[in-house]
Enzyme design. Structure first.
Site: not given
Length: 293
Positions: A167, A224, A257
């Protein structure tokens, strides 16, 4: 016990805690509160054969806590910086360190948000994001340099230096590769590649692609909602444009994600396992993990 500056100040009102400016001085136990409940798919790695636990890293303005895991057998061991998500150095990041240590690494995750707030204890995702967005790249780079120096004095072989992150930590992988040209290799898991410049983050990975000398493997998610296909293609083009032909970006088309975060609903077991396999192979192929002749 977790020590937070405001709590200590209440016990010892004559202490000047503002001089150091650290909010978090000891790592929390468990998982970040923002991402509760923890999923049944959560992986727990034991410490058998390892030396693992919290350490303190001397940095420019004091000390920051970090989680370190490494083989119990004598080193020196290749050093792998493990850079946290926006949720801090909580149990998942600690477990990732243990997983890498089982593969022979001195894996260490410094708490890079320790000056700003206790992100592990926050329950509002907006507060978490607002807090981590204040983290200056310059300070993060300095803290990571200090972590490398600590590892070099504690059975780590910094000639075999790698970095991986998740991340926001994935973004940091690209940024640190541009900063530290002694880095051998890195693996960025779904880290932002573009962004609007801020005082804390004046540049982004696409802006520093030409300064990246080490081979970086990017592991990204096709579904994502924040890191879009065009962002990935822009970064790929920038890498080629600047002659970094050794770096690669892999996109998992059905992944979201956070697909490696086994404690969250975004976890994709097949892609996470493939990503970890690629990660370890990439590090070893590029001099991080290979034994010296």
């Amino acid at each position: 016990m977790r020590h937070v500056a405001s709590d200590i100040a209440g016990l010892f009102p004559t202490m000047d805690l503002s001089r150091r400016g650290f909010v978090v001085t000891t790592l929390a136990a468990g998982f970040a509160l923002t991402v509760q409940p923890v999923q049944a798919s959560t992986i727990t790695t034991d410490t058998e054969g390892l030396v693992a636990g919290e350490v303190q890293i001397p940095v420019a303005d004091g000390t920051i806590p970090a989680y370190r895991a490494q083989p119990a057998k004598p080193g020196p061991h290749p050093v792998l910086l493990v850079v946290e998500e926006i949720f801090g150095v909580h149990e998942h990041i600690k477990d990732m360190c243990r997983r890498f240590a089982k593969q022979g690494y001195l894996a260490i995750a410094p708490e890079l948000y320790s000056r700003l707030g206790d992100v592990v204890a926050m329950t509002d995702i907006k507060e978490v994001v607002a807090t981590v967005n204040k983290a200056p790249d310059k300070t993060e780079m300095s803290d990571l340099d200090a972590t490398v120096a600590w590892a070099g004095k504690n059975h780590g072989d910094t000639r075999r230096l790698g970095i991986t992150g998740f991340c926001r930590g994935g973004r940091t992988v690209w940024m640190y590769a541009a900063h530290n040209h002694n880095l051998k290799a890195g693996v960025a898991w779904y880290g932002p590649l573009v962004g609007t410049p801020t005082d804390a983050m004046p540049t982004n990975p696409v802006d520093v692609a030409g300064e990246i000398k080490a081979p970086i493997l990017g592991l990204y998610a096709g579904l994502d909602q924040g890191i879009l296909k065009e962002h990935v293609e822009t970064m790929r083009a920038k890498l080629l444009e600047t002659g970094n032909t050794r770096s690669q970006i892999v996109v998992y088309p059905d992944a979201q994600h956070g697909f490696n975060a086994d404690y969250r609903p975004s976890y994709n077991e097949a892609d996470a396992k493939d990503g970890m396999s690629r990660c370890l192979a990439w590090l070893r192929a590029n001099g991080v993990g290979q034994e010296e002749a």
